[in-house]
Design a protein around this motif. Structure first.
Motif, PDB file in Angstrom:
ATOM      1  N   GLU A 109       0.840  -1.210   0.000  1.00 49.64           N
ATOM      2  CA  GLU A 109       0.000   0.000   0.000  1.00 49.64           C
ATOM      3  C   GLU A 109       0.868   1.250   0.000  1.00 49.64           C
ATOM      4  N   ALA A 110       1.949   1.212   0.778  1.00 51.80           N
ATOM      5  CA  ALA A 110       2.862   2.355   0.819  1.00 51.80           C
ATOM      6  C   ALA A 110       3.425   2.626  -0.570  1.00 51.80           C
ATOM      7  N   PHE A 111       3.821   1.563  -1.267  1.00 50.42           N
ATOM      8  CA  PHE A 111       4.361   1.728  -2.610  1.00 50.42           C
ATOM      9  C   PHE A 111       3.306   2.273  -3.560  1.00 50.42           C
ATOM     10  N   ALA A 112       2.069   1.838  -3.422  1.00 47.96           N
ATOM     11  CA  ALA A 112       0.998   2.331  -4.297  1.00 47.96           C
ATOM     12  C   ALA A 112       0.808   3.840  -4.095  1.00 47.96           C
ATOM     13  N   TYR A 113       0.840   4.280  -2.844  1.00 44.99           N
ATOM     14  CA  TYR A 113       0.726   5.730  -2.581  1.00 44.99           C
ATOM     15  C   TYR A 113       1.944   6.472  -3.122  1.00 44.99           C
ATOM     16  N   TYR A 114       3.117   5.879  -2.956  1.00 46.00           N
ATOM     17  CA  TYR A 114       4.342   6.501  -3.465  1.00 46.00           C
ATOM     18  C   TYR A 114       4.275   6.635  -4.983  1.00 46.00           C
ATOM     19  N   MET A 169       4.360  10.032  -7.166  1.00 47.44           N
ATOM     20  CA  MET A 169       5.296  10.334  -8.270  1.00 47.44           C
ATOM     21  C   MET A 169       4.539  10.752  -9.519  1.00 47.44           C
ATOM     22  N   SER A 170       3.441  10.084  -9.796  1.00 44.24           N
ATOM     23  CA  SER A 170       2.650  10.413 -10.972  1.00 44.24           C
ATOM     24  C   SER A 170       2.058  11.819 -10.851  1.00 44.24           C
ATOM     25  N   TYR A 211       1.096  19.129  -7.159  1.00 46.30           N
ATOM     26  CA  TYR A 211       1.900  19.000  -5.954  1.00 46.30           C
ATOM     27  C   TYR A 211       1.086  18.724  -4.699  1.00 46.30           C
ATOM     28  N   ALA A 212      -0.080  19.309  -4.571  1.00 47.74           N
ATOM     29  CA  ALA A 212      -0.908  19.050  -3.387  1.00 47.74           C
ATOM     30  C   ALA A 212      -1.311  17.575  -3.342  1.00 47.74           C
ATOM     31  N   GLU A 213      -1.714  17.051  -4.465  1.00 45.67           N
ATOM     32  CA  GLU A 213      -2.083  15.633  -4.537  1.00 45.67           C
ATOM     33  C   GLU A 213      -0.873  14.744  -4.267  1.00 45.67           C
ATOM     34  N   ALA A 214       0.270  15.127  -4.811  1.00 49.47           N
ATOM     35  CA  ALA A 214       1.492  14.353  -4.584  1.00 49.47           C
ATOM     36  C   ALA A 214       1.840  14.340  -3.096  1.00 49.47           C
ATOM     37  N   LEU A 215       1.748  15.503  -2.445  1.00 48.55           N
ATOM     38  CA  LEU A 215       2.052  15.567  -1.008  1.00 48.55           C
ATOM     39  C   LEU A 215       1.105  14.694  -0.193  1.00 48.55           C
ATOM     40  N   GLU A 216      -0.162  14.670  -0.558  1.00 51.04           N
ATOM     41  CA  GLU A 216      -1.122  13.801   0.134  1.00 51.04           C
ATOM     42  C   GLU A 216      -0.705  12.340   0.006  1.00 51.04           C
ATOM     43  N   ASN A 217      -0.353  11.941  -1.201  1.00 50.55           N
ATOM     44  CA  ASN A 217       0.064  10.553  -1.435  1.00 50.55           C
ATOM     45  C   ASN A 217       1.365  10.230  -0.702  1.00 50.55           C
ATOM     46  N   TYR A 218       2.325  11.137  -0.753  1.00 50.10           N
ATOM     47  CA  TYR A 218       3.592  10.894  -0.062  1.00 50.10           C
ATOM     48  C   TYR A 218       3.392  10.821   1.452  1.00 50.10           C
ATOM     49  N   THR A 219       2.520  11.664   1.979  1.00 48.66           N
ATOM     50  CA  THR A 219       2.245  11.643   3.419  1.00 48.66           C
ATOM     51  C   THR A 219       1.639  10.307   3.825  1.00 48.66           C
ATOM     52  N   GLU A 220       0.723   9.816   3.014  1.00 53.02           N
ATOM     53  CA  GLU A 220       0.120   8.509   3.298  1.00 53.02           C
ATOM     54  C   GLU A 220       1.163   7.403   3.170  1.00 53.02           C
ATOM     55  N   ILE A 234       9.324  14.746  -1.241  1.00 52.82           N
ATOM     56  CA  ILE A 234       8.609  15.835  -0.569  1.00 52.82           C
ATOM     57  C   ILE A 234       9.483  17.091  -0.594  1.00 52.82           C
ATOM     58  N   GLY A 235      10.781  16.902  -0.380  1.00 51.30           N
ATOM     59  CA  GLY A 235      11.708  18.035  -0.471  1.00 51.30           C
ATOM     60  C   GLY A 235      11.698  18.665  -1.855  1.00 51.30           C
ATOM     61  N   LEU A 236      11.644  17.830  -2.897  1.00 49.10           N
ATOM     62  CA  LEU A 236      11.580  18.355  -4.264  1.00 49.10           C
ATOM     63  C   LEU A 236      10.352  19.241  -4.472  1.00 49.10           C
ATOM     64  N   ILE A 237       9.228  18.801  -3.926  1.00 55.47           N
ATOM     65  CA  ILE A 237       8.000  19.586  -4.087  1.00 55.47           C
ATOM     66  C   ILE A 237       8.134  20.934  -3.393  1.00 55.47           C
ATOM     67  N   HIS A 238       8.673  20.927  -2.178  1.00 57.39           N
ATOM     68  CA  HIS A 238       8.838  22.201  -1.462  1.00 57.39           C
ATOM     69  C   HIS A 238       9.834  23.111  -2.188  1.00 57.39           C
ATOM     70  N   THR A 239      10.852  22.516  -2.793  1.00 57.96           N
ATOM     71  CA  THR A 239      11.784  23.318  -3.592  1.00 57.96           C
ATOM     72  C   THR A 239      11.048  23.938  -4.774  1.00 57.96           C
TER      73      THR A 239
END
Length: 173
Positions: free
Chosen positions: A34-39, A43-44, A51-60, A78-83
């Motif tokens: 499940e973690a990999f599926a969210y990851y 990435m997608s 980015y908001a959707e990506a952060l939600e998925n990465y957080t999960e 997550i660091g890349l997104i904040h950059t």
């Protein structure tokens, strides 16, 4: 609808199919899958600029993933997104967290160096020469670490280090 079902181009569909096959055959527990599926969905979304959707998925993914090495890549992304969003201080936090879990991550070292170099340029433009030099020195320290780990990468950084006199190390390709 999950992101993996919305992919509309050939490469995304192919990646999703291959990732799903790997998920099914990997000898790992359901939580890791499940973690990999969210990851993967993170990435997608990140690749699409969502980015908001990506952060939600990465957080999960981070809440589910237990492996330190895998967690380091989630934190790095997550660091890349904040950059990308211009929040360099927050990005630095995530890059450092990633390095705590995986010290052999030259891309995180490089990104930290890039941020310090950028901040050095900002300080220089503001007439704060001492602060700029300190930030450039910090960038140099991180670039040296990254180059030691990946000597064939970061050619521009290697040139900058040499031309500014911040490094005399030679890297042979």
């Amino acid at each position: 609808m999950p992101r993996t079902q919305r992919n509309d181009n050939f490469i995304d569909k192919t990646f999703t199919v291959v990732a799903d096959i790997i998920l099914k055959i990997l000898p790992t527990n359901q939580q890791s899958k499940e973690a990999f599926a969210y990851y993967r969905d993170g990435m997608s979304a990140q690749a699409d600029g969502e980015y908001a959707e990506a952060l939600e998925n990465y957080t999960e993914a981070l809440s589910l993933e237990e492996d330190p090495y895998d967690r380091s890549y989630i934190l790095y992304n997550i660091g890349l997104i904040h950059t990308s969003n211009g929040d360099r201080d927050k990005a630095l936090e995530f890059y450092h967290q990633a390095l705590e879990l995986n010290p052999r991550m030259p891309q995180a070292l490089n990104n930290i160096a890039v941020i310090f170099h950028y901040q050095g340029d900002q300080a220089k433009d503001a007439g704060e020469t001492e602060d700029a030099e300190e930030l450039y020195d910090r960038a140099a320290d991180y670039w040296k670490q990254a180059i030691r780990q990946a000597p064939n990468n970061y050619i521009e950084a290697q040139n900058w280090l040499k031309t500014t006199g911040r490094s005399t190390m030679d890297v042979f390709f």
